[in-house]
Design a protein around this motif. Structure first.
Motif, short mmCIF file in Angstrom:
data_model
loop_
_atom_site.label_atom_id
_atom_site.label_comp_id
_atom_site.label_asym_id
_atom_site.label_seq_id
_atom_site.Cartn_x
_atom_site.Cartn_y
_atom_site.Cartn_z
N GLY A 112 -21.05 15.58 -15.10
CA GLY A 112 -20.55 14.20 -15.00
C GLY A 112 -21.60 13.21 -14.54
N TYR A 113 -22.90 13.49 -14.81
CA TYR A 113 -23.96 12.56 -14.43
C TYR A 113 -24.10 11.48 -15.51
CZ TYR A 113 -25.88 15.52 -10.65
OH TYR A 113 -26.09 16.23 -9.50
N THR A 114 -24.96 10.50 -15.23
CA THR A 114 -25.13 9.39 -16.17
C THR A 114 -26.30 9.67 -17.13
OG1 THR A 114 -26.74 8.25 -14.79
CG2 THR A 114 -24.41 7.75 -14.39
N PHE A 115 -26.39 8.80 -18.15
CA PHE A 115 -27.52 8.90 -19.08
C PHE A 115 -28.84 8.64 -18.34
CE2 PHE A 115 -30.57 7.04 -22.04
CZ PHE A 115 -30.61 8.03 -23.00
N GLN A 116 -28.81 7.72 -17.39
CA GLN A 116 -30.02 7.42 -16.61
C GLN A 116 -30.47 8.67 -15.84
OE1 GLN A 116 -29.44 4.51 -13.54
NE2 GLN A 116 -31.56 3.79 -13.62
N ASP A 117 -29.50 9.41 -15.28
CA ASP A 117 -29.84 10.66 -14.57
C ASP A 117 -30.52 11.64 -15.54
OD1 ASP A 117 -28.54 9.65 -12.32
OD2 ASP A 117 -26.62 10.55 -12.88
N LEU A 118 -30.00 11.68 -16.77
CA LEU A 118 -30.58 12.59 -17.76
C LEU A 118 -32.06 12.26 -18.00
CD1 LEU A 118 -30.28 14.74 -20.06
CD2 LEU A 118 -29.64 12.85 -21.57
N THR A 119 -32.39 10.96 -18.03
CA THR A 119 -33.79 10.59 -18.27
C THR A 119 -34.69 11.00 -17.09
OG1 THR A 119 -33.44 8.33 -17.48
CG2 THR A 119 -33.24 8.69 -19.84
N VAL A 120 -34.11 11.02 -15.90
CA VAL A 120 -34.87 11.50 -14.72
C VAL A 120 -35.25 12.96 -14.93
CG1 VAL A 120 -34.75 11.98 -12.23
CG2 VAL A 120 -33.74 9.87 -13.14
N LEU A 121 -34.29 13.74 -15.39
CA LEU A 121 -34.55 15.16 -15.67
C LEU A 121 -35.57 15.33 -16.79
CD1 LEU A 121 -33.78 18.22 -15.42
CD2 LEU A 121 -31.97 17.76 -17.08
N MET A 150 -29.96 0.21 -18.76
CA MET A 150 -29.09 -0.59 -19.63
C MET A 150 -28.15 0.30 -20.44
SD MET A 150 -31.78 -3.42 -21.07
CE MET A 150 -30.65 -4.60 -21.80
N GLU A 151 -28.72 1.38 -21.00
CA GLU A 151 -27.91 2.31 -21.80
C GLU A 151 -26.82 2.93 -20.94
OE1 GLU A 151 -28.35 3.01 -25.20
OE2 GLU A 151 -26.58 4.29 -25.09
N SER A 152 -27.18 3.30 -19.73
CA SER A 152 -26.21 3.90 -18.81
C SER A 152 -25.07 2.94 -18.46
CB SER A 152 -26.91 4.29 -17.50
OG SER A 152 -27.05 5.66 -17.42
N GLU A 153 -25.44 1.65 -18.37
CA GLU A 153 -24.45 0.63 -18.00
C GLU A 153 -23.62 0.18 -19.20
OE1 GLU A 153 -23.98 -0.99 -14.77
OE2 GLU A 153 -24.92 0.93 -14.30
N GLY A 154 -23.95 0.72 -20.39
CA GLY A 154 -23.21 0.33 -21.59
C GLY A 154 -23.61 -1.04 -22.11
N GLN A 155 -24.79 -1.52 -21.69
CA GLN A 155 -25.25 -2.83 -22.19
C GLN A 155 -25.92 -2.67 -23.55
OE1 GLN A 155 -27.71 -5.08 -19.54
NE2 GLN A 155 -26.52 -4.53 -17.73
N PRO A 156 -25.80 -3.68 -24.42
CA PRO A 156 -26.52 -3.58 -25.71
C PRO A 156 -28.02 -3.52 -25.44
CG PRO A 156 -25.06 -5.51 -25.65
CD PRO A 156 -25.07 -4.93 -24.27
N CYS A 157 -28.72 -2.55 -26.02
CA CYS A 157 -30.15 -2.41 -25.70
C CYS A 157 -30.93 -1.83 -26.88
CB CYS A 157 -30.34 -1.57 -24.45
SG CYS A 157 -29.64 0.09 -24.56
N ALA A 158 -30.47 -2.11 -28.09
CA ALA A 158 -31.18 -1.58 -29.27
C ALA A 158 -32.62 -2.09 -29.32
CB ALA A 158 -30.43 -1.96 -30.54
N LYS A 159 -32.81 -3.37 -29.01
CA LYS A 159 -34.16 -3.94 -29.05
C LYS A 159 -35.04 -3.30 -27.98
CE LYS A 159 -35.35 -7.92 -27.21
NZ LYS A 159 -34.93 -9.22 -26.84
N GLU A 160 -34.49 -3.19 -26.77
CA GLU A 160 -35.26 -2.62 -25.65
C GLU A 160 -35.62 -1.17 -25.92
OE1 GLU A 160 -32.63 -4.51 -25.41
OE2 GLU A 160 -33.30 -6.25 -24.25
N ALA A 161 -34.68 -0.42 -26.55
CA ALA A 161 -34.95 0.99 -26.85
C ALA A 161 -36.10 1.08 -27.87
CB ALA A 161 -33.70 1.67 -27.40
N SER A 162 -36.06 0.20 -28.87
CA SER A 162 -37.10 0.25 -29.90
C SER A 162 -38.45 -0.19 -29.38
CB SER A 162 -36.70 -0.62 -31.10
OG SER A 162 -35.74 0.08 -31.86
N LEU A 163 -38.47 -1.23 -28.55
CA LEU A 163 -39.80 -1.65 -28.06
C LEU A 163 -40.36 -0.63 -27.09
CD1 LEU A 163 -39.77 -3.32 -25.07
CD2 LEU A 163 -38.67 -5.03 -26.50
N ALA A 164 -39.47 0.04 -26.32
CA ALA A 164 -39.96 1.11 -25.43
C ALA A 164 -40.55 2.26 -26.26
CB ALA A 164 -38.82 1.63 -24.55
N LYS A 165 -39.82 2.67 -27.32
CA LYS A 165 -40.29 3.81 -28.14
C LYS A 165 -41.60 3.44 -28.84
CE LYS A 165 -39.48 8.03 -29.85
NZ LYS A 165 -40.54 8.36 -30.76
#
Ligand code: FAD
Length: 377
Positions: free
Chosen positions: A65-74, A302-317
């Motif tokens: 039951g952890y968050t997506f943000q927690d997953l990225t820490v792992l 942002m992803e964990s909070e359910g905020q729209p972040c398609a642009k941020e995900a793409s610029l990060a990648k």
């Protein structure tokens, strides 16, 4: 904005770092590169006991039951140690079940995934080699209570050991390529499936998977018929962020190893780290790492909070893809000739930087998405 880790995230990070330092030495990484499976079932079992495959699965389905943000820490810690195996492909392929699966599918699959009993993957790319919907040609045709799948998928992560493959198919030729896409959960042992591991620079067990008249029951459809593309976009977005987190961990190891080496390697009577030209390169390596890290931490939040972040995900990648490759190259140059040897750890990372670039969308794919989002296309 406060992007510091919570206490629980710090505990998760330390636990993962300690565990992987002991359980995943580079000797094992090298051994698994050459092995047929490409992962260690013993290590997989231990990771399942720590709850890693079920980290984002809700507790009602035996997850943590952890968050997506927690997953990225792992995953950042997994990247530090270049953990081989199907962790990312399984956790990212879990999201379509979590977000589009029926209650029956969730009850049947999620506890088994959390317990480490099921490895799953997603078959998306085909001969066009694009992450865009127009590349999906594999057909699923209705027949009674079933669908019949025909087509060839490429670069499918760890398909040779997966129990289930989420196959992205075309069920209708619509007005736009995004319409008429349907996802199916396919038992990897179903008659008509053949799988071959492709030779790749990182020996990361990407597979060619052929579907020849493969029968899949209708109840294995994930989400609604013809409306599967938004699920693929969600998976690509989460996958891109997850891969970025893994890459940031790997970049950190490259930077730390290079800085440490520059302090001990003496040329012309002084450590090479005392030469200004190398100091500036290492400052740039550090800047790339930190810039990438904050892009990734922000978008993971942002992803964990359910905020729209398609642009941020793409610029990060797009950014992290290039940062990992550049840092890998600089690390090799600063280590001199020893880093051209297969026995050295830096080339293990450098080869993976090339592989990480193409997973869940390469740099140009994501640059184009950013260009779209800022109104250029
Ligand atoms: C494929 C290959 C084949 C080779 N074949 C041979 C061969 O046949 N015979 C042979 O004798 N050698 C061979 N070498 C070794 C080669 O000559 C050395 O790699 C080279 O001289 C660099 O030395 P080094 O590896 O010790 O790196 P180092 O000298 O330790 O350099 C490490 C880093 O520090 C930087 N650096 C060093 N000094 C300075 C400085 N003063 N100012 C700024 N930066 C500095 C370097 O640019 C590099 O980035 C080979 C190397 C390779 C990669």
């Amino acid at each position: 904005m406060d992007l510091r880790f919570t206490e629980a995230q710090e505990i998760l990070k330390k636990m993962a770092r300690d565990f992987l330092t002991t359980e995943c030495p580079k000797t094992l990484v090298r051994e698994l590169e050459k092995s047929e499976k490409g992962y260690s079932p013993e290590l997989w079992k231990k990771m399942a006991e720590l709850g890693w495959m079920g980290l984002v699965i809700p507790e009602e389905y035996e997850g943590m039951g952890y968050t997506f943000q927690d997953l990225t820490v792992l995953l950042e810690e997994a990247g530090r140690n270049i953990l081989p195996g199907p962790l990312i492909s399984t956790v990212i392929s879990t999201f379509p079940i979590l977000e589009a699966g029926t209650e029956e599918q969730k009850k049947e699959l999620l506890p088994k995934i959390a317990r480490g009993e099921l490895i799953i993957t997603t078959a998306l790319l085909e001969a066009e080699g694009t992450f865009n919907a127009y590349g999906i040609a594999a057909k699923a045709t209705p027949k009674g209570d079933d669908f019949i799948i025909n087509g060839t998928k490429l670069f499918v992560e760890m398909a040779h050991v997966a129990n289930y493959t989420i196959c992205v198919t075309r069920t209708k030729d619509g007005t736009s390529p995004e319409k008429g896409i349907t996802l199916f959960l396919v038992d990897s042992k179903a008659p008509g499936i053949s799988c071959e591991v492709m030779p790749t620079i990182a020996a990361d067990k990407l597979c060619e998977v052929r579907f020849e008249n493969v029968t899949v029951p209708k109840k294995n459809m994930l989400g609604k018929i013809d409306e599967g593309w938004p699920i693929v976009e969600m998976m690509l977005r989460k996958g891109a962020i997850a891969k970025c987190a893994e890459s940031i961990g790997a970049i950190q190891t490259c930077v730390e190893m290079t800085v440490a080496y520059s302090k001990e390697r003496v040329q012309y009577d002084r450590p090479i780290g005392a030469f200004q030209a190398l100091q500036h390169i290492m400052a740039d390596m550090w800047t790339s790492m930190e810039t990438g890290r904050y892009l990734v931490y922000e978008v993971a939040w942002m992803e964990s909070e359910g905020q729209p972040c398609a642009k941020e995900a793409s610029l990060a990648k797009a950014y992290v893809n290039e940062a990992y490759k550049n840092v890998g190259q600089w690390a090799i140059r600063l280590h001199g000739a020893i880093a051209t040897s297969h026995d050295h750890d830096i080339p293990l990372y450098y080869r993976r930087s090339k592989a990480a670039d193409t997973t869940y969308g390469g740099t140009d794919f994501h640059r184009e998405l950013v260009a779209q989002k800022i109104g250029l296309i």
